[in-house]
Design a protein around this motif. Structure first.
Motif, mmCIF file in Angstrom:
data_model
loop_
_atom_site.group_PDB
_atom_site.id
_atom_site.type_symbol
_atom_site.label_atom_id
_atom_site.label_comp_id
_atom_site.label_asym_id
_atom_site.label_seq_id
_atom_site.Cartn_x
_atom_site.Cartn_y
_atom_site.Cartn_z
ATOM 1 N N GLY A 44 34.030 21.112 12.274
ATOM 2 C CA GLY A 44 32.638 21.142 12.705
ATOM 3 C C GLY A 44 31.730 20.972 11.503
ATOM 4 N N ASN A 45 30.672 21.755 11.472
ATOM 5 C CA ASN A 45 29.653 21.586 10.447
ATOM 6 C C ASN A 45 29.235 22.960 9.932
ATOM 7 O OD1 ASN A 45 27.544 20.735 8.840
ATOM 8 N ND2 ASN A 45 26.492 19.613 10.448
ATOM 9 N N TRP A 46 29.719 23.304 8.739
ATOM 10 C CA TRP A 46 29.372 24.560 8.077
ATOM 11 C C TRP A 46 28.570 24.187 6.852
ATOM 12 C CZ3 TRP A 46 33.653 28.131 5.649
ATOM 13 C CH2 TRP A 46 33.085 29.343 5.256
ATOM 14 N N ARG A 47 27.384 24.748 6.725
ATOM 15 C CA ARG A 47 26.475 24.380 5.637
ATOM 16 C C ARG A 47 26.133 25.622 4.817
ATOM 17 N NH1 ARG A 47 25.569 19.111 5.546
ATOM 18 N NH2 ARG A 47 23.580 19.362 4.497
ATOM 19 N N THR A 48 25.647 25.384 3.607
ATOM 20 C CA THR A 48 25.302 26.486 2.724
ATOM 21 C C THR A 48 24.116 26.110 1.842
ATOM 22 O OG1 THR A 48 26.191 28.064 1.118
ATOM 23 C CG2 THR A 48 26.902 25.778 0.897
ATOM 24 N N PHE A 49 23.464 27.121 1.358
ATOM 25 C CA PHE A 49 22.420 26.969 0.349
ATOM 26 C C PHE A 49 22.633 28.113 -0.632
ATOM 27 C CE2 PHE A 49 18.238 27.480 -1.557
ATOM 28 C CZ PHE A 49 17.872 26.164 -1.797
ATOM 29 N N GLY A 50 23.289 27.807 -1.750
ATOM 30 C CA GLY A 50 23.639 28.835 -2.719
ATOM 31 C C GLY A 50 22.457 29.271 -3.559
ATOM 32 N N LEU A 51 22.352 30.572 -3.753
ATOM 33 C CA LEU A 51 21.327 31.131 -4.636
ATOM 34 C C LEU A 51 21.955 31.576 -5.959
ATOM 35 C CD1 LEU A 51 19.402 33.256 -1.983
ATOM 36 C CD2 LEU A 51 18.712 31.054 -2.975
ATOM 37 N N PHE A 52 23.129 32.196 -5.873
ATOM 38 C CA PHE A 52 23.885 32.625 -7.044
ATOM 39 C C PHE A 52 25.275 32.030 -6.910
ATOM 40 C CE2 PHE A 52 20.497 35.658 -6.469
ATOM 41 C CZ PHE A 52 20.033 35.875 -7.752
ATOM 42 N N ASP A 53 25.802 31.484 -8.005
ATOM 43 C CA ASP A 53 27.014 30.671 -7.921
ATOM 44 C C ASP A 53 28.273 31.487 -7.678
ATOM 45 O OD1 ASP A 53 27.696 31.729 -10.408
ATOM 46 O OD2 ASP A 53 27.648 29.825 -11.458
ATOM 47 N N PHE A 54 29.314 30.761 -7.309
ATOM 48 C CA PHE A 54 30.617 31.329 -7.011
ATOM 49 C C PHE A 54 31.504 31.217 -8.243
ATOM 50 C CE2 PHE A 54 35.011 30.798 -5.721
ATOM 51 C CZ PHE A 54 35.185 31.903 -4.906
ATOM 52 N N PRO A 55 32.264 32.219 -8.604
ATOM 53 C CA PRO A 55 32.345 33.533 -7.989
ATOM 54 C C PRO A 55 31.520 34.598 -8.697
ATOM 55 C CG PRO A 55 34.231 33.273 -9.432
ATOM 56 C CD PRO A 55 33.410 31.994 -9.532
ATOM 57 N N ALA A 90 26.431 24.655 15.457
ATOM 58 C CA ALA A 90 26.972 24.738 16.816
ATOM 59 C C ALA A 90 28.385 24.152 16.871
ATOM 60 C CB ALA A 90 26.054 23.995 17.779
ATOM 61 N N ASN A 91 29.246 24.806 17.635
ATOM 62 C CA ASN A 91 30.611 24.331 17.880
ATOM 63 C C ASN A 91 31.424 24.115 16.601
ATOM 64 O OD1 ASN A 91 30.421 24.235 20.802
ATOM 65 N ND2 ASN A 91 28.885 22.660 20.408
ATOM 66 N N TRP A 146 33.788 31.784 14.097
ATOM 67 C CA TRP A 146 33.522 30.695 15.018
ATOM 68 C C TRP A 146 32.104 30.807 15.574
ATOM 69 C CZ3 TRP A 146 36.604 34.856 15.705
ATOM 70 C CH2 TRP A 146 36.245 35.756 16.704
ATOM 71 N N ASN A 147 31.591 29.668 15.921
ATOM 72 C CA ASN A 147 30.322 29.572 16.637
ATOM 73 C C ASN A 147 30.539 28.545 17.738
ATOM 74 O OD1 ASN A 147 27.762 29.349 17.627
ATOM 75 N ND2 ASN A 147 26.886 28.442 15.782
ATOM 76 N N LYS A 148 30.945 29.013 18.904
ATOM 77 C CA LYS A 148 31.236 28.134 20.032
ATOM 78 C C LYS A 148 30.040 28.099 20.981
ATOM 79 C CE LYS A 148 36.187 28.930 19.630
ATOM 80 N NZ LYS A 148 37.398 29.455 20.267
ATOM 81 N N THR A 149 28.857 28.016 20.388
ATOM 82 C CA THR A 149 27.621 27.925 21.163
ATOM 83 C C THR A 149 26.964 26.592 20.857
ATOM 84 O OG1 THR A 149 26.024 28.804 19.546
ATOM 85 C CG2 THR A 149 27.342 30.429 20.778
ATOM 86 N N GLU A 150 25.831 26.361 21.455
ATOM 87 C CA GLU A 150 25.095 25.114 21.230
ATOM 88 C C GLU A 150 23.987 25.276 20.185
ATOM 89 O OE1 GLU A 150 26.083 22.197 22.508
ATOM 90 O OE2 GLU A 150 27.756 23.367 23.316
ATOM 91 N N ASN A 151 23.925 26.452 19.540
ATOM 92 C CA ASN A 151 22.886 26.719 18.540
ATOM 93 C C ASN A 151 23.524 27.175 17.234
ATOM 94 O OD1 ASN A 151 20.476 26.339 20.278
ATOM 95 N ND2 ASN A 151 21.406 28.017 21.417
#
Length: 165
Positions: A44-55, A90-91, A146-151
């Motif tokens: 699906g589509n997982w997005r991020t906006f990092g403020l402090f880096d990993f790790p 979503a999904n 999981w996010n199995k919704t439409e939002n």
């Protein structure tokens, strides 16, 4: 909130009290998110906006774009690691996996939570996000989400080393 939770994460009430301001900063940057880099663990589509880096949690240039949120993290969670906004579109399904094997636990502060089948399974239990509320889990153990919704589901995530109770 349990007394034990407050002992290991005394900052929780401050973040929950200010969740609307944290969310308002997300709304200003939501078009600047990037794909979560571990493409092999989700569909699906997982997005991020990092403020402090990993790790290790060093500042990124993005901290200037969410100054209030960055200030809270930097000044009230001295043992923070990576932190940023996580958008589970979503999904989208994140497969069972284990996170970074350091000393960190992970908080999720719910910012935009859809109705329906949206959750995180960790240590045999299912957690559900609630707008304005934090839950903590051990990202080092096998977990899935999981996010199995439409939002979209939006959360602020912060890795931190718990204080000694």
């Amino acid at each position: 909130m349990s007394l034990n939770l407050l002992k290991i994460a005394p900052f929780v009430p401050l973040f929950e009290k200010n969740w609307h301001l944290i969310y308002s900063e997300y709304l200003l940057i939501k078009d600047q998110t990037v794909p979560w880099p571990e493409f092999d663990i989700y569909e699906g589509n997982w997005r991020t906006f990092g403020l402090f880096d990993f790790p290790l949690g060093n500042k990124t240039s993005n901290t200037n774009l969410a100054p209030f949120t960055s200030h809270l993290i930097e000044n009230y969670i001295p043992s923070h690691g990576a932190a940023g906004y996580s958008i589970l579109k979503a999904n989208t399904v994140i497969e069972p996996h284990m996170g970074y094997q350091g000393d960190y636990l992970r908080i999720h502060l719910g910012l935009e939570i859809p109705d329906g089948d949206c959750g995180l399974r960790s240590q045999g239990g299912i957690k559900r996000w609630t707008e304005g509320k934090i839950f903590i889990f051990d990202d080092r153990l096998i977990h899935e989400a999981w996010n199995k919704t439409e939002n979209d589901r939006v959360a602020l995530i912060i890795d931190f080393i718990p204080e000694k109770p």
